[in-house]
Design an enzyme around this catalytic site. Sequence first.
Site, PDB file in Angstrom:
ATOM      1  N   GLU A 265       0.765  -1.214  -0.237  1.00 24.64           N
ATOM      2  CA  GLU A 265       0.067  -0.093  -0.071  1.00 24.64           C
ATOM      3  C   GLU A 265       0.659   1.264   0.178  1.00 24.64           C
ATOM      4  O   GLU A 265       0.559   2.299   0.685  1.00 24.64           O
ATOM      5  CB  GLU A 265      -1.028  -0.138   1.045  1.00 24.64           C
ATOM      6  CG  GLU A 265      -1.873  -1.136   1.275  1.00 24.64           C
ATOM      7  CD  GLU A 265      -2.917  -1.064   2.229  1.00 24.64           C
ATOM      8  OE1 GLU A 265      -3.974  -1.570   2.263  1.00 24.64           O
ATOM      9  OE2 GLU A 265      -2.564  -0.341   3.429  1.00 24.64           O
TER      10      GLU A 265
ATOM     11  N   GLU B 296      -6.822  -7.403  -0.982  1.00 22.33           N
ATOM     12  CA  GLU B 296      -7.505  -7.512   0.348  1.00 22.33           C
ATOM     13  C   GLU B 296      -8.844  -7.078   0.235  1.00 22.33           C
ATOM     14  O   GLU B 296      -9.318  -5.752  -0.143  1.00 22.33           O
ATOM     15  CB  GLU B 296      -7.050  -6.476   1.342  1.00 22.33           C
ATOM     16  CG  GLU B 296      -5.538  -6.706   1.755  1.00 22.33           C
ATOM     17  CD  GLU B 296      -4.818  -5.904   2.821  1.00 22.33           C
ATOM     18  OE1 GLU B 296      -5.660  -5.091   3.417  1.00 22.33           O
ATOM     19  OE2 GLU B 296      -3.702  -5.898   2.848  1.00 22.33           O
TER      20      GLU B 296
END
Length: 850
Positions: free
Chosen positions: A185, A254
């Site tokens: 991320e 995710e």
Amino acid sequence: MKLSSCFIVIYSIFLFLCFTFTLSLAENVTYDSHSLIIKGQHKLLISAAIHYPRSVPAMWPGLVQTAKEGGADVIETYVFWNGHELSPNNYYFGGRYDLVKFVKIVQEAGLYLILRIGPFVAAEWNFGGIPVWLHYVPGTVFRTDNEPFKYYMQKFTTFIVNLMKQEKLFASQGGPIILAQIENEYGYYESGYGDAGKRYAMWAASMAVSQNIGVPWIMCQQFDAPDTVIDTCNSFYCDQFKPLSPKKPKIWTENWPGWFKTFGERDPHRPPEDVAFSVARFFQKGGSVQNYYMYHGGTNFGRTAGGPFITTSYDYDAPIDEYGLPRFPKWGHLKDLHRAIKLCEHALLNSEPIHISLGPSQEADVYTDSSGACAAFISNGDDKNDKTIEFRNVSYHLPAWSVSILPDCKNVVFNTAEVRAQTTIVEMVPEDLQPPAASPTTGVEALKWEVFVEKPGIWGEADFIKNDFVDHINTTKDTTDYLWYTTSIFVNENEEFLKNGSNPVLHIESLGHALHAFVNQELEGSASGNGTHSPFKFKKPISLKAGKNEIALLSMTLGLATAGTFYEWRGAGPTSVKIEGFNNGTINMSSYAWTYKIGLQGEHLGLYKADGSDNVTWLSTSKPPNKQPLTWYKVVVDPPLGNEPVGLDMIHMGKGLAWLNGEEIGRYWPIKSSIHDKCVEECDYRGKFLPNKCRTGCGEPTQRWYHVPRSWFKPSGNVLVIFEEKGGDPTKIRFSRRKISGVCALVAEDYPSVESWLESANDNKTKTSAYLKCPENTRISTIKFASFGTPTGTCGSYSNGDCHDPNSTSVVEKLCLNKNECAIDLSGGNFSKGLCPTATKKLAVEAVCS
């Protein structure tokens, strides 16, 4: 000689065949725009995140098997750098950190694995998984074009890659690992580091690819990922995500089926209908790999939770709960979804979709391959209204915010809003702490407690003195949660507050995370920040006497920051201390001489260890003191009865740490959320989900029970150690067994099912059944409620509707009583004919398992 030659030839052929077979298992994983290609086959994959340190090795096989039974093809995990490299070149791979063992358990279960090496992970894990010691290597700045950081990051990444290669665990070697991830991320933060951030991201990708592992590398939420890696999506919804290159598959690393908890906050939930909706939409729009983060959240044992303020529980409202039990109906509803999606796999992976608009928020995507196989997904994105649409000259009812799956482009086998899976009734059954079983000659013995009380302030020799405040984290370097700041103040007997009985007011400002204030050895009060704002202010009247007064502040951290630009530089601890109410006004003590001590005396003495009594004299008592701050309690107990998972009930304690047989249970803090917060009794699954949408538990403790794995218990003589900071009643500590005591089902006759479609594929006749299943070694002993007709309510509170078949209970009892599991056909002639002809009939059942 002839026999020997013959043997050599046969043996050589055998070795050749074995080598050829091994090569057939060992093949690089590749990809195209449709999906990953494994052993020459396109794959549509359902992945389940299970983090090995958030459970224990004894649980791993069961967790993996439960994920497999739920429809997972893949297990996903991060690699936790700070759990493996305890200091430079000091590696640990034992216990909960036995990564190789975990991967091999996945392999033995016949599943693939996604290895997210990172090695930065975030993950609500302490310091985002980066070792704290690295912050103190001179010149180091995390996650940017910084030479010390890149050196240690590459070194650890290479170490893990080589470990996996050594064990032949990459798919290119015949192992289960089909994807590896570098960084995590970073796209959220890259711009905060300027040009150095961009250079670092490109370097990380290049470094990873140079490892030559034979499987693709991924970077999630990396908005400028180079062509050498696959960029992936993390979100509650990823149906609209497209990889940077049309040559890459669409991967969702995710999908959050719930959310994490922070101390003092409410309990977050995500409805199974919405989770299923997001997954179905993803595959409807060309997705090929979808991972639940988390599928089993587990537990932040010890001091591994980050945040700060992340709870010890990392349950995450996941399909498998913290204790390892399937969470119904979420686990079962998603299992049904996975079966429906797999029926469409061939068409999805071998054709391009035809998009059909069916209304302002209604659409279909149709996949037809060269063999004529056809699969369709029909969605209704309206978050309020059901719709009836026409598709291929057939009418279909679409509930609001739902997706229907048609594996033959004709029959609906699954709708995301129609939950057929059972619901379970889960209880925490309390059990008093039991002393070790007495011998026949001595009889029953009372519980024996041992107590050690810490002195507030400096114990032993001071670590240092400074006329200023030091940063808590830089001082402790996260070797402990605790740091003492102590000083003294002289009060003249002429001070007015001594004469009129008023109290001066202590003012403290702190960067976080929490603090206990002691004056002359007495606890005057506590304060803390919270999960969204760590800094806090303390303001409270205090009792001072004439003469010298000691001020002792116990500063505490509750996990270090887990992410953010330059997050490693965030501080903690007091920054200002003043006392208001003196004759001369307010006294500023910030520049006084402050004496510092790192940690607790009990920590230095090792009181939490199973043999901690060797280092100190404990006070033995049958009635330990309650409301006594800074107190260590030790008691020897037998394990709870049965084999159900165990939680430690700390509702009557204040705040502290707990251990069993030297194993770290973790931080406990049954702090309550505000009664003024907004909570829901029933969550509306319709509409986009955010973490604040469906919260429960207003005015209740964020976490009451703390998971104690069964494998940590010995048959007898278990040492339970508690360190209590504020004062609680240890005699009210209980073990609780997590037990499934009942099951419920609420199913309508028009709910689709994969089973009925498979059974009736030739005659287009469908049936709907309700399924009930109790845990192993238990049976359905009682039917508490049964109604076929128009029942209302939810599990535990069903009631008959306007239409009810009076034979409902007897029908269900005949089919289910004294069985471990049963199926009740709603249309098989069991119930009264002609009942409520204008209504869609439902069956509601609640049963007891014993």
